[in-house]
Design a protein around this motif. Structure first.
Motif, PDB file in Angstrom:
ATOM      1  N   UNK A 193       0.864  -1.201   0.031  1.00  8.88           N
ATOM      2  CA  UNK A 193       0.044  -0.055   0.264  1.00  8.88           C
ATOM      3  C   UNK A 193       0.806   1.235   0.006  1.00  8.88           C
ATOM      4  N   UNK A 194       1.924   1.125   0.704  1.00  4.27           N
ATOM      5  CA  UNK A 194       2.923   2.361   0.742  1.00  4.27           C
ATOM      6  C   UNK A 194       4.219   2.323  -0.325  1.00  4.27           C
ATOM      7  N   UNK A 195       4.292   1.104  -0.985  1.00  2.00           N
ATOM      8  CA  UNK A 195       5.412   1.204  -1.850  1.00  2.00           C
ATOM      9  C   UNK A 195       5.045   1.764  -3.189  1.00  2.00           C
ATOM     10  N   UNK A 196       5.885   2.015  -4.148  1.00  2.00           N
ATOM     11  CA  UNK A 196       5.404   2.856  -5.198  1.00  2.00           C
ATOM     12  C   UNK A 196       5.733   4.166  -5.157  1.00  2.00           C
ATOM     13  N   UNK A 197       5.765   4.840  -3.760  1.00  2.00           N
ATOM     14  CA  UNK A 197       6.459   6.130  -3.688  1.00  2.00           C
ATOM     15  C   UNK A 197       7.665   6.023  -3.449  1.00  2.00           C
ATOM     16  N   UNK A 198       8.501   7.054  -4.327  1.00  2.00           N
ATOM     17  CA  UNK A 198       9.921   6.745  -3.947  1.00  2.00           C
ATOM     18  C   UNK A 198      10.554   7.116  -2.723  1.00  2.00           C
ATOM     19  N   UNK A 225      10.252   0.251 -10.572  1.00  2.00           N
ATOM     20  CA  UNK A 225       9.165   0.919 -11.214  1.00  2.00           C
ATOM     21  C   UNK A 225       7.842  -0.140 -10.832  1.00  2.00           C
ATOM     22  N   UNK A 226       7.054   0.332  -9.420  1.00  2.00           N
ATOM     23  CA  UNK A 226       6.078  -0.693  -9.156  1.00  2.00           C
ATOM     24  C   UNK A 226       4.920  -0.080  -9.698  1.00  2.00           C
ATOM     25  N   UNK A 227       3.631  -0.795  -9.674  1.00  2.00           N
ATOM     26  CA  UNK A 227       2.593  -0.625 -10.258  1.00  2.00           C
ATOM     27  C   UNK A 227       1.766   0.315  -9.070  1.00  2.00           C
ATOM     28  N   UNK A 228       0.369   0.462  -9.284  1.00  2.00           N
ATOM     29  CA  UNK A 228      -0.208   1.367  -8.380  1.00  2.00           C
ATOM     30  C   UNK A 228      -0.394   0.804  -6.831  1.00  2.00           C
ATOM     31  N   UNK A 229      -0.082  -0.565  -6.954  1.00  2.00           N
ATOM     32  CA  UNK A 229      -0.243  -1.529  -5.558  1.00  2.00           C
ATOM     33  C   UNK A 229       1.118  -1.575  -4.937  1.00  2.00           C
ATOM     34  N   UNK A 230       2.103  -1.142  -5.676  1.00  2.00           N
ATOM     35  CA  UNK A 230       3.244  -0.987  -5.202  1.00  2.00           C
ATOM     36  C   UNK A 230       4.142  -2.501  -5.534  1.00  2.00           C
TER      37      UNK A 230
END
Length: 142
Positions: free
Chosen positions: A16-21, A36-41
């Protein structure tokens, strides 16, 4: 996927919090920035038998699952349906021993080369693609 969950995730990483650098990650900084993660990280992880090059399955990893895979010698995935980590083979005995891990040129997919013990697919087949061919027009070969 009939595998049981792996031990609980660390509190510093979740899809849930992954994806944000800027999120916390146990991965090396350069790898965490490249991924590069998808919207779910999550990032797709193609699993391949290291010696025969068979494509065995596709799984999903977040930073924590990738960290566990890189540091334990066993493959850990993140289950999108169950929202938990699972380590391949913990209940079935069909273990995936890590031989190498590579990231693709875009940073949005992983290639995990393994030594697969037993079936890779939860249905009991060697690969998740076995016997599941689709009709396709085939181009000319060499």
């Amino acid at each position: 996927m009939s595998e049981q969950p792996a031990p609980a995730p660390s509190p510093t990483s979740s899809p849930a919090t992954a994806g944000a650098a800027e999120h916390d990650s146990r991965l090396p900084a350069r790898l965490a920035e490249t991924l590069k993660r998808d919207s779910a990280g999550l990032v797709a992880a193609v699993v391949q038998q290291y010696d025969t090059h068979e494509v065995l399955m596709l799984g999903w990893m977040d930073d924590e699952a990738l960290h566990r895979t890189l540091t334990s010698g066993r493959v850990t995935f993140y289950s999108r349906s169950r929202q938990e980590y699972w380590r391949k083979g913990d209940t079935s005995g069909h273990v995936q021993w890590v031989k190498s891990v590579a990231i693709d040129c875009d940073g949005d997919a992983l290639l995990v080369r393994v030594d697969q013990i037993g079936a890779a697919c939860h249905t009991g087949t060697r690969t998740c693609f076995e016997g599941r061919d689709l009709d396709a027009v085939v181009g000319p070969g060499a």
